[in-house]
Design a protein around this motif. Structure first.
Motif, PDB file in Angstrom:
ATOM      1  N   SER A  94       0.835  -1.207   0.000  1.00  0.00           N
ATOM      2  CA  SER A  94       0.000   0.000   0.000  1.00  0.00           C
ATOM      3  C   SER A  94       0.866   1.251   0.000  1.00  0.00           C
ATOM      4  CB  SER A  94      -0.925  -0.003   1.221  1.00  0.00           C
ATOM      5  OG  SER A  94      -1.812  -1.099   1.191  1.00  0.00           O
ATOM      6  N   LEU A  95       1.938   1.252   0.798  1.00  0.00           N
ATOM      7  CA  LEU A  95       2.821   2.411   0.848  1.00  0.00           C
ATOM      8  C   LEU A  95       3.563   2.582  -0.474  1.00  0.00           C
ATOM      9  CD1 LEU A  95       3.992   4.724   2.474  1.00  0.00           C
ATOM     10  CD2 LEU A  95       5.669   3.145   3.443  1.00  0.00           C
ATOM     11  N   SER A  96       4.031   1.486  -1.062  1.00  0.00           N
ATOM     12  CA  SER A  96       4.715   1.555  -2.344  1.00  0.00           C
ATOM     13  C   SER A  96       3.779   2.086  -3.430  1.00  0.00           C
ATOM     14  CB  SER A  96       5.250   0.177  -2.731  1.00  0.00           C
ATOM     15  OG  SER A  96       6.016   0.244  -3.917  1.00  0.00           O
ATOM     16  N   ALA A  97       2.517   1.628  -3.405  1.00  0.00           N
ATOM     17  CA  ALA A  97       1.539   2.108  -4.390  1.00  0.00           C
ATOM     18  C   ALA A  97       1.268   3.591  -4.206  1.00  0.00           C
ATOM     19  CB  ALA A  97       0.247   1.307  -4.270  1.00  0.00           C
ATOM     20  N   ALA A  98       1.249   4.044  -2.950  1.00  0.00           N
ATOM     21  CA  ALA A  98       0.983   5.459  -2.681  1.00  0.00           C
ATOM     22  C   ALA A  98       2.127   6.345  -3.163  1.00  0.00           C
ATOM     23  CB  ALA A  98       0.733   5.669  -1.188  1.00  0.00           C
ATOM     24  N   VAL A  99       3.378   5.943  -2.907  1.00  0.00           N
ATOM     25  CA  VAL A  99       4.504   6.764  -3.356  1.00  0.00           C
ATOM     26  C   VAL A  99       4.657   6.698  -4.877  1.00  0.00           C
ATOM     27  CG1 VAL A  99       5.744   6.608  -1.174  1.00  0.00           C
ATOM     28  CG2 VAL A  99       6.197   4.930  -2.947  1.00  0.00           C
ATOM     29  N   GLU A 100       4.279   5.565  -5.463  1.00  0.00           N
ATOM     30  CA  GLU A 100       4.331   5.474  -6.919  1.00  0.00           C
ATOM     31  C   GLU A 100       3.296   6.402  -7.550  1.00  0.00           C
ATOM     32  OE1 GLU A 100       5.380   4.374 -10.784  1.00  0.00           O
ATOM     33  OE2 GLU A 100       6.441   4.174  -8.878  1.00  0.00           O
ATOM     34  N   GLN A 101       2.104   6.416  -6.958  1.00  0.00           N
ATOM     35  CA  GLN A 101       1.056   7.283  -7.481  1.00  0.00           C
ATOM     36  C   GLN A 101       1.401   8.752  -7.315  1.00  0.00           C
ATOM     37  OE1 GLN A 101      -2.781   6.526  -5.746  1.00  0.00           O
ATOM     38  NE2 GLN A 101      -3.822   8.032  -6.993  1.00  0.00           N
ATOM     39  N   GLY A 102       2.026   9.087  -6.200  1.00  0.00           N
ATOM     40  CA  GLY A 102       2.319  10.492  -5.935  1.00  0.00           C
ATOM     41  C   GLY A 102       3.649  10.970  -6.494  1.00  0.00           C
ATOM     42  N   TYR A 103       4.662  10.075  -6.536  1.00  0.00           N
ATOM     43  CA  TYR A 103       6.013  10.530  -6.867  1.00  0.00           C
ATOM     44  C   TYR A 103       6.740   9.670  -7.901  1.00  0.00           C
ATOM     45  CZ  TYR A 103       5.089  13.123  -2.591  1.00  0.00           C
ATOM     46  OH  TYR A 103       4.519  13.928  -1.636  1.00  0.00           O
ATOM     47  N   GLN A 104       6.098   8.610  -8.404  1.00  0.00           N
ATOM     48  CA  GLN A 104       6.664   7.756  -9.455  1.00  0.00           C
ATOM     49  C   GLN A 104       8.056   7.222  -9.097  1.00  0.00           C
ATOM     50  OE1 GLN A 104       5.295  11.074 -10.593  1.00  0.00           O
ATOM     51  NE2 GLN A 104       3.457   9.834 -10.315  1.00  0.00           N
ATOM     52  N   TRP A 105       8.166   6.615  -7.935  1.00  0.00           N
ATOM     53  CA  TRP A 105       9.453   6.060  -7.515  1.00  0.00           C
ATOM     54  C   TRP A 105       9.934   4.971  -8.459  1.00  0.00           C
ATOM     55  CZ3 TRP A 105      10.631   5.162  -1.666  1.00  0.00           C
ATOM     56  CH2 TRP A 105      10.644   6.397  -0.999  1.00  0.00           C
ATOM     57  N   LYS A 106       9.081   4.038  -8.769  1.00  0.00           N
ATOM     58  CA  LYS A 106       9.511   2.879  -9.557  1.00  0.00           C
ATOM     59  C   LYS A 106       9.691   3.227 -11.021  1.00  0.00           C
ATOM     60  CE  LYS A 106       8.489  -2.056 -10.107  1.00  0.00           C
ATOM     61  NZ  LYS A 106       7.552  -3.151  -9.735  1.00  0.00           N
ATOM     62  N   SER A 107       8.754   3.961 -11.595  1.00  0.00           N
ATOM     63  CA  SER A 107       8.802   4.231 -13.028  1.00  0.00           C
ATOM     64  C   SER A 107       9.834   5.291 -13.394  1.00  0.00           C
ATOM     65  CB  SER A 107       7.418   4.666 -13.524  1.00  0.00           C
ATOM     66  OG  SER A 107       6.945   5.780 -12.789  1.00  0.00           O
ATOM     67  N   ASP A 108      10.113   6.234 -12.495  1.00  0.00           N
ATOM     68  CA  ASP A 108      11.058   7.309 -12.803  1.00  0.00           C
ATOM     69  C   ASP A 108      12.417   7.132 -12.149  1.00  0.00           C
ATOM     70  OD1 ASP A 108       9.180   8.493 -14.344  1.00  0.00           O
ATOM     71  OD2 ASP A 108       8.798  10.218 -13.040  1.00  0.00           O
ATOM     72  N   ARG A 109      12.467   6.467 -10.982  1.00  0.00           N
ATOM     73  CA  ARG A 109      13.707   6.400 -10.207  1.00  0.00           C
ATOM     74  C   ARG A 109      14.233   4.985 -10.013  1.00  0.00           C
ATOM     75  NH1 ARG A 109      11.459  10.377  -5.441  1.00  0.00           N
ATOM     76  NH2 ARG A 109      11.472  12.339  -6.611  1.00  0.00           N
ATOM     77  N   GLY A 110      13.453   3.981 -10.384  1.00  0.00           N
ATOM     78  CA  GLY A 110      13.907   2.602 -10.214  1.00  0.00           C
ATOM     79  C   GLY A 110      13.958   2.148  -8.777  1.00  0.00           C
ATOM     80  N   LEU A 111      13.088   2.697  -7.902  1.00  0.00           N
ATOM     81  CA  LEU A 111      13.076   2.366  -6.486  1.00  0.00           C
ATOM     82  C   LEU A 111      11.738   1.758  -6.093  1.00  0.00           C
ATOM     83  CD1 LEU A 111      14.682   5.632  -5.046  1.00  0.00           C
ATOM     84  CD2 LEU A 111      15.801   3.417  -5.339  1.00  0.00           C
ATOM     85  N   ALA A 112      11.759   0.885  -5.072  1.00  0.00           N
ATOM     86  CA  ALA A 112      10.517   0.291  -4.576  1.00  0.00           C
ATOM     87  C   ALA A 112      10.659  -0.005  -3.088  1.00  0.00           C
ATOM     88  CB  ALA A 112      10.178  -0.993  -5.327  1.00  0.00           C
TER      89      ALA A 112
END
Length: 379
Positions: A247-265
């Motif tokens: 849930s936290l990973s999905a929230a940061v991805e939705q708000g800040y694109q960690w995985k798609s833009d920064r390669g972080l999870a």
């Protein structure tokens, strides 16, 4: 003087850079290190004499050891040229003139004369930059989060807004090293001797991640407690490290694109504490009481309450009071009596039937039943 120094630097550098070397991880790394330069082992246990090689040139034939849990990024003049994800030993080969070595079979004339001339034109230093960086592919622990004031979210189980102060930690993983380096790591960390560490308080990039996680906590709580597959229970948060991490990973991805833009999870979470505000605490008490009184336990509790009422009524109003309470208990489905019963007040048969049902349920004694029977029949 400048020309002499340039010639000396060019020739000396070319001679030093002919040696092959071993590159591996530097000593004394913290367990949370995410990105750092591979370092040559010019000397080892008193052996070896290559201590003057250029810091930004990797000689052809040099070996780079990639340990378990790490990937290797290769750079040429600031650009990523290759990535290795498997552990093992790898040999460096480059077409760049500055990497050529007589020990790697690159020839004598081109190696010494051409390299010296090219370096002389740059004041004695190489005109290229080559580098190898290790990137951690492991879970990186001890990334902490916390709020100083309440955050609020809409809770699916409590069906209202919930507020709490919370703190905890999460493990982070670099899932795309190339995206991570290209889009997130500051240039100051792409230098020999620098270590990119997410837990370093002086790392401004890591501080930005902390702020983004705190900003994502409320949406993450909302995602978790409104997910039917999680049972919509806020109390499961502290036991479900993987579920809340999703849930936290999905929230940061939705708000800040960690995985798609920064390669972080975010991989796992550990919530150390949740301190609910006063309204939420009162609401949770009510919910806990309702849970405790639900199902068969609630039915047993109701029967006990009715029995207590019968006893009180018997003490205050005799057998007539017992009959009255027994009729009321039938309206609420005590035990097996699920249908409403509304007998006439002067119907002795109905009174006896009700008294017999109460006797069978154990709500009154035989003597109580005999007294009720005598009164109903006017004996």
């Amino acid at each position: 003087m400048g020309l002499v120094q340039a010639v000396k630097g060019a020739v000396g550098g070319v001679l030093a850079d002919q040696w092959k070397d071993f590159y591996t991880v530097p000593a004394g790394l913290p367990s949370t290190a995410a990105l750092f330069a591979a370092v040559p082992r010019g000397t080892h246990a008193g052996r070896g004499s290559n201590t003057s090689g250029s810091s930004n040139i990797i000689t052809n034939g040099s070996k780079i050891i990639v340990p378990e849990g790490y990937g290797l990024l290769l750079f040429q003049d600031g650009a990523i040229t290759a990535f290795v994800a498997e552990p093992g030993g790898y040999e460096w080969r480059s077409d760049d003139l500055n990497s050529q070595s007589i020990f790697a079979g690159d020839g004598l004339v081109s190696t010494f004369i051409k390299q010296s001339w090219e370096r002389f034109k740059f004041g004695g230093q190489p005109g290229s930059q080559q580098a190898a960086y290790f990137v951690s592919l492991k879970e990186l622990p001890d990334n902490r989060f916390g709020t100083q004031s309440e955050i609020y979210w809409d809770d699916g189980f409590l069906n209202t807004q919930v507020g709490a102060v919370t703190r905890g930690s999460y493990t982070l993983k670099i899932v795309d090293p190339i995206l991570f380096v290209k889009n997130f790591v500051p240039a100051s960390y792409l230098q020999p001797g620098q270590v990119f560490d997410f837990t370093d308080l002086d790392n401004a990039a890591a501080s930005q991640l902390f702020n983004e996680v705190v900003g994502s906590l409320a949406p993450a709580f909302s995602l978790y407690t409104n997910d039917p597959s999680k049972g919509n229970r806020i109390t499961k948060l502290q036991q479900d490290s993987l579920g809340f991490a999703q849930s936290l990973s999905a929230a940061v991805e939705q708000g800040y694109q960690w995985k798609s833009d920064r390669g972080l999870a975010i991989v796992k979470t550990a919530i150390v504490s949740i301190e609910y505000d006063a309204n939420t605490r009162e609401l949770l008490k009510t919910v806990q009481r309702a849970d405790a009184l639900s199902g068969s336990r609630g039915n047993s509790n109701l029967q006990a309450s009715v029995a207590q009422g019968i006893q009180s009524a018997g003490e205050n109003g005799g057998a007539a009071g017992l009959v009255g309470v027994g009729m009321a208990s039938g309206m609420f489905g005590v035990g097996g009596m699920q249908q409403p019963v509304t007998p006439a007040a002067d119907d002795p048969v109905a009174k006896l039937k009700k008294a017999k049902e109460m006797l069978d349920l154990g709500l009154i004694t035989q003597s109580d039943y005999d007294a009720l029977k005598a009164k109903a029949l006017g004996l």
